[in-house]
Write an enzyme that holds these catalytic residues in place. Structure first.
Site, PDB file in Angstrom:
ATOM      1  N   ASP A  71       8.910 -10.513  27.355  1.00  0.00           N
ATOM      2  CA  ASP A  71       8.608  -8.308  27.445  1.00  0.00           C
ATOM      3  C   ASP A  71       7.517  -7.735  28.238  1.00  0.00           C
ATOM      4  OD1 ASP A  71       6.864  -8.804  25.554  1.00  0.00           O
ATOM      5  OD2 ASP A  71       7.924  -7.941  24.213  1.00  0.00           O
ATOM      6  N   ASN A 140       6.894  -2.838  11.773  1.00  0.00           N
ATOM      7  CA  ASN A 140       7.919  -2.570  10.549  1.00  0.00           C
ATOM      8  C   ASN A 140       9.138  -3.995  11.122  1.00  0.00           C
ATOM      9  OD1 ASN A 140       8.337  -2.515  14.114  1.00  0.00           O
ATOM     10  ND2 ASN A 140       9.126  -0.700  14.092  1.00  0.00           N
ATOM     11  N   HIS A 142       9.032  -5.523  13.738  1.00  0.00           N
ATOM     12  CA  HIS A 142       9.598  -6.089  15.195  1.00  0.00           C
ATOM     13  C   HIS A 142       9.507  -7.257  15.844  1.00  0.00           C
ATOM     14  CE1 HIS A 142       7.102  -3.481  17.238  1.00  0.00           C
ATOM     15  NE2 HIS A 142       6.578  -4.951  17.633  1.00  0.00           N
ATOM     16  N   GLU A 147      13.837  -3.578  18.285  1.00  0.00           N
ATOM     17  CA  GLU A 147      13.127  -2.638  17.135  1.00  0.00           C
ATOM     18  C   GLU A 147      14.132  -2.629  15.594  1.00  0.00           C
ATOM     19  OE1 GLU A 147      10.168  -1.195  16.906  1.00  0.00           O
ATOM     20  OE2 GLU A 147       9.529  -0.955  19.020  1.00  0.00           O
TER      21      GLU A 147
HETATM   22  C1  F6R Z   1       4.325  -8.511  22.474  1.00  0.00           C
HETATM   23  C2  F6R Z   1       5.639  -7.909  21.537  1.00  0.00           C
HETATM   24  C3  F6R Z   1       5.441  -7.590  20.475  1.00  0.00           C
HETATM   25  C4  F6R Z   1       3.240  -8.189  19.704  1.00  0.00           C
HETATM   26  C5  F6R Z   1       4.030  -7.303  18.605  1.00  0.00           C
HETATM   27  C6  F6R Z   1       2.766  -6.909  18.048  1.00  0.00           C
HETATM   28  O1  F6R Z   1       4.889  -9.242  23.463  1.00  0.00           O
HETATM   29  O2  F6R Z   1       6.637  -8.768  22.082  1.00  0.00           O
HETATM   30  O3  F6R Z   1       6.062  -7.860  19.670  1.00  0.00           O
HETATM   31  O4  F6R Z   1       4.288  -9.200  19.481  1.00  0.00           O
HETATM   32  O5  F6R Z   1       4.738  -5.628  18.739  1.00  0.00           O
HETATM   33  O6  F6R Z   1       1.908  -6.898  18.329  1.00  0.00           O
HETATM   34  P1  F6R Z   1       0.305  -6.980  17.845  1.00  0.00           P
HETATM   35  O7  F6R Z   1       0.386  -8.733  18.333  1.00  0.00           O
HETATM   36  O8  F6R Z   1      -0.567  -6.193  19.155  1.00  0.00           O
HETATM   37  O9  F6R Z   1      -0.163  -6.563  16.583  1.00  0.00           O
END
Ligand code: F6R
Length: 247
Positions: A71, A140, A142, A147
């Site tokens: 992303d 959550n 995701h 989401e």
């Molecule tokens: C990042 C991504 C997000 C993260 C998620 C966890 O490319 O796609 O879905 O993997 O938000 O974030 P962290 O690792 O910072 O807890």
């Protein structure tokens, strides 16, 4: 509980990062032309550090590896310090011998983001598909920018960021107003097409999401639960993130 999910419980984040990096390195040793799906965020940072170390020690060669990131914010310039392109350069690409032309992050400054989304999945398919997808998980549930919602988005798509995500990510920007309002994200379908998936989760804040992902019903209200449908998923968790798992 999905029998195809391999849960690797680690003592702490360090062990998680080391073991996940070894798995990635083995995959590249087996197939030097591996196509990696990469994530940003804090979860894979330690793993990237270990991969850089392997490269510096001369035991890992990225010269034939290709990569596709999950992303990117939209709109954002690639050189913006908050862009995911910048994050990948800083945390991995600038420190290994991957050919920059072989690294792909959705183009956050494109004039036509819908066209970028359409082209991204086609580009991945044309390359032969992702061999090994690396994921983090949101508190959550995701994965990427998918989401909780009432459906699973299939392909790469433009996402309107939720108010809660904008607020959570504001800490990285000068102000909340500076957080981009949209993102380009691979869909759940794009992620499930990867041949193999690894997910990294550490810290107590991830415990509920990990439980829902592994043991909960398959529902778009926990996007990571879709991973139960995949035949080859390895989840690296530290003790804190694993604490609600029944086994
Ligand atoms: C990042 C991504 C997000 C993260 C998620 C966890 O490319 O796609 O879905 O993997 O938000 O974030 P962290 O690792 O910072 O807890």
């Amino acid at each position: 509980m999905n029998i195809n999910m391999d849960i690797i419980k680690c003592k702490d984040e360090d062990e998680m990062s080391r073991r996940a990096a070894s798995l990635v390195a083995e995959a590249i040793h087996r197939d030097p032309h591996s196509i990696l799906g990469l994530a940003t965020g804090s979860s894979p940072v330690g793993m990237y550090k270990n991969l850089v170390k392997f490269y510096e020690q001369g035991t890992l060669d990225f010269s034939k590896v290709r990569s596709f990131n999950l992303d990117e914010y939209y709109p954002i310039q690639p050189e913006d310090p908050q862009s995911y392109r910048h994050f990948m350069n800083e945390n991995l690409f600038d420190h290994i011998n991957i050919d920059p032309a072989n690294t792909h992050v959705p183009q956050g400054n494109a004039e036509d983001p819908e066209a970028v989304c359409e082209a991204y999945d086609l580009m991945i398919q044309a390359a032969g598909g992702i061999d090994l997808q690396i994921l983090g998980i949101g508190n959550n549930g995701h994965i990427a920018f998918n989401e909780p919602a009432d459906h699973f988005p299939a392909g790469t798509h433009l996402v309107d960021l939720q108010e809660s995500t904008i607020k959570a990510n504001a800490r990285f920007f000068a102000s909340e107003a500076d957080v981009p309002r949209q993102a380009i994200s691979m869909g759940i379908g794009s992620i499930l097409r990867a041949k193999r998936i690894i997910l990294l989760a550490s810290g107590e804040a991830k415990a509920e999401a990990v439980k829902a992902c592994v043991e909960g019903p398959i529902t778009p209200f926990c996007p990571a639960s879709a991973l139960q449908l995949h035949p080859d998923v390895t989840i690296f968790v530290d003790e804190a993130a694993a604490k609600l798992l029944s086994k």
